[in-house]
Each structure stands twice: as structure tokens, then as C-alpha cells.
Enzyme design. Structure first.
Site, mmCIF file in Angstrom:
data_model
loop_
_atom_site.group_PDB
_atom_site.id
_atom_site.type_symbol
_atom_site.label_atom_id
_atom_site.label_comp_id
_atom_site.label_asym_id
_atom_site.label_seq_id
_atom_site.Cartn_x
_atom_site.Cartn_y
_atom_site.Cartn_z
ATOM 1 N N ASP A 273 -4.106 -108.810 -17.806
ATOM 2 C CA ASP A 273 -2.767 -108.252 -18.562
ATOM 3 C C ASP A 273 -1.616 -109.397 -18.007
ATOM 4 O OD1 ASP A 273 -0.565 -106.993 -18.864
ATOM 5 O OD2 ASP A 273 -0.930 -105.168 -18.075
ATOM 6 N N VAL B 179 -11.252 -96.842 -25.282
ATOM 7 C CA VAL B 179 -10.627 -95.717 -25.262
ATOM 8 C C VAL B 179 -9.115 -96.109 -25.504
ATOM 9 C CG1 VAL B 179 -11.940 -94.325 -23.633
ATOM 10 C CG2 VAL B 179 -10.336 -95.819 -22.665
ATOM 11 N N ALA B 180 -8.840 -97.300 -26.040
ATOM 12 C CA ALA B 180 -7.734 -97.992 -26.501
ATOM 13 C C ALA B 180 -7.219 -97.298 -27.778
ATOM 14 C CB ALA B 180 -7.385 -99.316 -26.080
ATOM 15 N N ARG B 181 -7.178 -98.250 -28.592
ATOM 16 C CA ARG B 181 -7.013 -98.100 -30.246
ATOM 17 C C ARG B 181 -8.162 -98.766 -31.035
ATOM 18 N NH1 ARG B 181 -4.447 -94.535 -28.632
ATOM 19 N NH2 ARG B 181 -2.395 -94.237 -28.740
ATOM 20 N N ASP C 58 -14.211 -93.972 -27.995
ATOM 21 C CA ASP C 58 -13.450 -93.065 -28.353
ATOM 22 C C ASP C 58 -12.588 -93.198 -29.718
ATOM 23 O OD1 ASP C 58 -12.533 -90.378 -27.535
ATOM 24 O OD2 ASP C 58 -10.718 -91.186 -26.945
ATOM 25 N N HIS D 33 -11.912 -88.555 -30.910
ATOM 26 C CA HIS D 33 -10.481 -88.989 -30.434
ATOM 27 C C HIS D 33 -9.601 -87.716 -30.521
ATOM 28 C CE1 HIS D 33 -6.854 -91.689 -30.572
ATOM 29 N NE2 HIS D 33 -6.913 -91.229 -29.324
ATOM 30 N N LEU D 34 -9.702 -86.905 -29.588
ATOM 31 C CA LEU D 34 -9.203 -85.560 -29.469
ATOM 32 C C LEU D 34 -7.651 -85.763 -28.755
ATOM 33 C CD1 LEU D 34 -11.924 -83.211 -28.251
ATOM 34 C CD2 LEU D 34 -11.148 -83.447 -30.335
ATOM 35 N N GLY D 35 -7.456 -86.743 -28.088
ATOM 36 C CA GLY D 35 -6.222 -86.758 -27.492
ATOM 37 C C GLY D 35 -5.758 -85.649 -26.724
ATOM 38 N N ALA D 36 -4.637 -85.020 -26.873
ATOM 39 C CA ALA D 36 -4.265 -83.797 -26.127
ATOM 40 C C ALA D 36 -4.691 -82.414 -26.495
ATOM 41 C CB ALA D 36 -2.651 -83.799 -25.998
ATOM 42 N N GLU E 5 -10.039 -92.988 -38.556
ATOM 43 C CA GLU E 5 -10.462 -91.741 -37.878
ATOM 44 C C GLU E 5 -10.160 -90.705 -38.901
ATOM 45 O OE1 GLU E 5 -8.041 -91.671 -34.243
ATOM 46 O OE2 GLU E 5 -9.370 -93.417 -33.405
#
Length: 373
Positions: free
Chosen positions: A7, A66-68, A92, A116-119, A97
Site C-alpha cells: 500500500d 473482494v475489492a472491485r 466476490d 456480490h451482495l454488499g449490505a 455484475e
């Protein structure tokens, strides 16, 4: 397991505090047995994992994204799986999508995929409810609420007057962080405001928030505003100090210039470093439009609208024409061009304003001009 991470914007001391060793991008992908991706999708991270980077990895590496979706070149990943470079991939997120049912990636026997369900899960809804309750309790205790909708009151006339400087502040922060190439992480930012106004007649909270926004948003998925700027900076270990330079003259305009310095970092563009070793950019508002007026020790004058190409070069005849011709051949329209130099025939910096973001091939052609360093 031994955890390593790449990073370029994270301070090394924060990484050590959580037991992580910071390494270069090439070392990370060449050393890791498992690679887990956690970054926003930006021009810098788009297709970060591609044929070239897969070729540098250990045979049998496992990848978790699990990013983009766009941070991996999905066609290149299929090739790497087929070649045995990547033993397994867990995804994910996808470029499209939901992905197509006949997607080679989704159908691949060594790929595990999740929606990719998110919240949208029960657990996430419960987590959000708890977070809201904790935020309310914190606000009642007088703590800063990072997700508050209402911002501190800034009078309408002040907002109107500061509007062009707000845009300048954000763009200077955005430019400064794009020049960072690693080092000890972005930890210390110094902002200098040059103004003829008395200190109590210039509210810089909004400007500081926008500089913070410019620095943080290009390298994270966090959205920064006037309310959460200080909180977000503190969370990321970012210390922003402000200095006012009092000028003689008429205080008709609120500011003469804004300067942003990032200390203890390396730069992708050597000329952006000041003599004292910080990345330094400076700008001012001209006719209501933000302009870049200084990069490192070099004076330039270019509008901060659109995109800007920065070139470090040897100051010699024909440079403007050579670079302009390349841009013309690549159908890139130039809006401004400015050259700053230390002395004739010595080093110079050329700042070129363009209407569209040039391709990597265009930049490569410019970089191959012998006098451009």
C-alpha cells in the site's frame, strides 16, 4: 501465517502496529502464496492483475478478490488458471455484475464465486443497526459523528466567495497524492494559505476538508466531506497542519495562493520534490478558474481543468513542437501548455493541459523522446 502487504499510501508504523510487513508491489505478488485484493477501482488499479503480473507470481498461487471486479483482467485470469500459474481463485466481484451465465471464469473448475451482495444480508442489516446505535450514543457524548448529514455552519456568502478556492484545494490535494510513489506512507501534509486578510476573516475549515478529500478519495473508497474530513484523516493516520502567510495589499480576494506539501515520501515525478525534500504543489484562482502555478521548485501556469501531463525535460529548442505533434497524431487536444525552468538549457518542467485523458501508449511515446527524462 506471515502477512505482507503493498500500500504506497499507508504509513509503515501503522502497518507494524497490526503485524503487517509493507513491501513493494512486485515483491508482494512474487512472494505471496495467497493474494487478497482490497482497493478501490481507480485508473491506477484498473486491471492491476494482468498477463504481465500473473507471470511474476509463484506457480500455484491462490487469489481472493473482494475489492472491485475491474482490478483483475478477467481474461488474463482465465489464461493464468489454464496455465497452472493460479491454482485457485475466489471471486466476490466481477467486471460485469451479475456475470454472464456462460462466463468462462464463473464456469472454471478452479474458481469459487459468491454473489456480490454488499449490505443486503441479514448480518449486514444487523451490523448497520448496531453501528447507528453506537453513532447516536457517541454523538450524545459529544464525539464527532463521522456520518452526520448536517455540516458545520458556513455562511452562504462565505461559501459563494470560497467556491473557486474549494475546487482549487481539492485538485491540489488530488494532484499531490498522485505524485506519491511510496516511502513511509502519507502521514504529514502541510497546507500554506497566502492571503492579505486577517486570520479571523478567513475560515479555512472548508478548504482543509477539500484538501483532505483530494488526498484520500483517489486512494480509497471513502467519500470525504466537511463533516467527516478531520475524522477520516485521523483514522488514516494523516496529520494536516495549516500555515497562513500574511501578505501586504488589498484583501478583496480571500486568497492569493494555496500550497500543499507532503513530507517523508518518494515521488513518481522527481521534479515535484522541493529542495527540502517534500512533494510540493501550489496553485491560485485566475478569472474564477483554478490554476497550477508551481510543481516542486518549477514555476508553471496551467489550468487544473481536464487532465494534465507533466514532463521533466532538458530545456532545448523544439520540445514543445515535438510533444505537441505526438499529441496531435494521437488526437489529444491541448488546451494549455506551460514550461517552467531553472535556467536556459538546463532542466525544465512542461505542464500540458489536455481535454481528454491520454492513453498509456501516448504517454509512452512522449516518454521515449530523448530529451524527456
Amino acid at each position: 501465517m506471515h502477512v505482507i502487504a503493498h500500500d504506497p499510501y499507508a504509513p509503515a508504523d501503522r502497518a507494524r502496529a497490526i503485524g503487517v510487513e509493507l513491501v513493494s508491489f512486485d515483491e508482494a505478488i512474487a512472494t505471496a502464496d495467497f493474494i487478497s485484493l482490497h482497493m478501490p477501482l481507480t485508473p491506477a488499479t484498473n486491471k492491476m492483475l494482468n498477463d504481465e503480473t500473473f507471470a511474476k507470481m509463484k506457480k500455484g498461487v491462490r487469489i481472493v478478490n473482494v475489492a472491485r471486479g475491474g482490478v483483475i483482467d478477467e481474461e488474463a485470469l482465465v489464461r493464468a488458471l489454464d496455465a497452472g500459474i493460479v491454482a485457485q481463485a475466489a471471486l466476490d466481484v466481477f467486471s460485469e455484475e451479475p456475470p454472464k451465465q456462460d462466463s468462462k471464469l464463473v464456469q472454471h473448475e478452479r474458481v469459487t464465486v459468491t454473489p456480490h451482495l454488499g449490505a443486503s444480508t441479514m448480518e449486514a442489516q444487523e451490523g448497520v443497526a448496531i453501528e447507528i446505535a453506537e453513532a447516536v450514543v457517541g454523538a450524545l457524548k459529544g464525539e464527532l459523528a463521522a456520518t452526520a448529514v448536517n455540516a458545520p455552519m458556513v455562511p452562504a456568502e462565505v461559501l459563494t466567495e470560497l467556491k473557486p478556492y474549494v475546487e482549487l484545494a481539492e485538485k491540489l490535494g488530488r494532484l499531490a497524492v498522485q505524485l506519491v510513489a511510496g516511502g513511509s506512507g502519507v502521514k504529514t501534509v502541510k497546507v500554506s494559505y497566502a492571503s492579505s486578510r486577517a486570520p479571523d476573516d478567513l475560515d479555512t475549515r472548508l478548504l482543509r476538508a477539500m484538501i483532505t478529500k483530494g488526498i484520500i478519495e483517489p486512494i480509497s473508497s471513502v467519500f470525504v466531506n466537511l463533516v467527516n474530513a478531520d475524522y477520516t484523516a485521523k483514522q488514516r493516520g494523516l496529520r494536516i497542519t495549516e500555515e497562513r502567510i500574511l501578505l501586504d495589499g488589498s484583501p478583496e480576494s480571500p486568497l492569493e495562493s494555496i500550497q500543499v506539501q507532503i513530507a517523508n515520501v518518494e515521488s513518481k515525478f522527481a521534479s515535484a520534490m522541493s529542495e527540502s525534500g517534500e512533494i510540493k504543489v501550489e496553485g491560485r484562482v485566475k478569472d474564477g478558474i483554478p490554476h497550477l502555478t508551481k510543481v516542486g521548485s518549477f514555476e508553471v501556469d496551467v489550468s487544473l481543468e481536464g487532465s494534465i501531463i507533466l514532463c521533466r525535460q532538458v530545456d532545448q529548442p523544439g520540445m514543445i513542437g515535438t510533444v505537441g505533434s505526438i499529441l496531435g497524431e494521437e488526437n489529444v487536444n491541448v488546451s494549455f501548455m506551460s514550461v517552467g525552468r531553472v535556467a536556459p538549457r538546463k532542466h525544465a518542467v512542461m505542464a500540458i493541459g489536455v481535454d481528454d485523458q491520454p492513453s498509456k501508449e501516448t504517454l509512452k511515446r512522449i516518454g521515449e523522446v530523448p530529451a524527456i527524462e
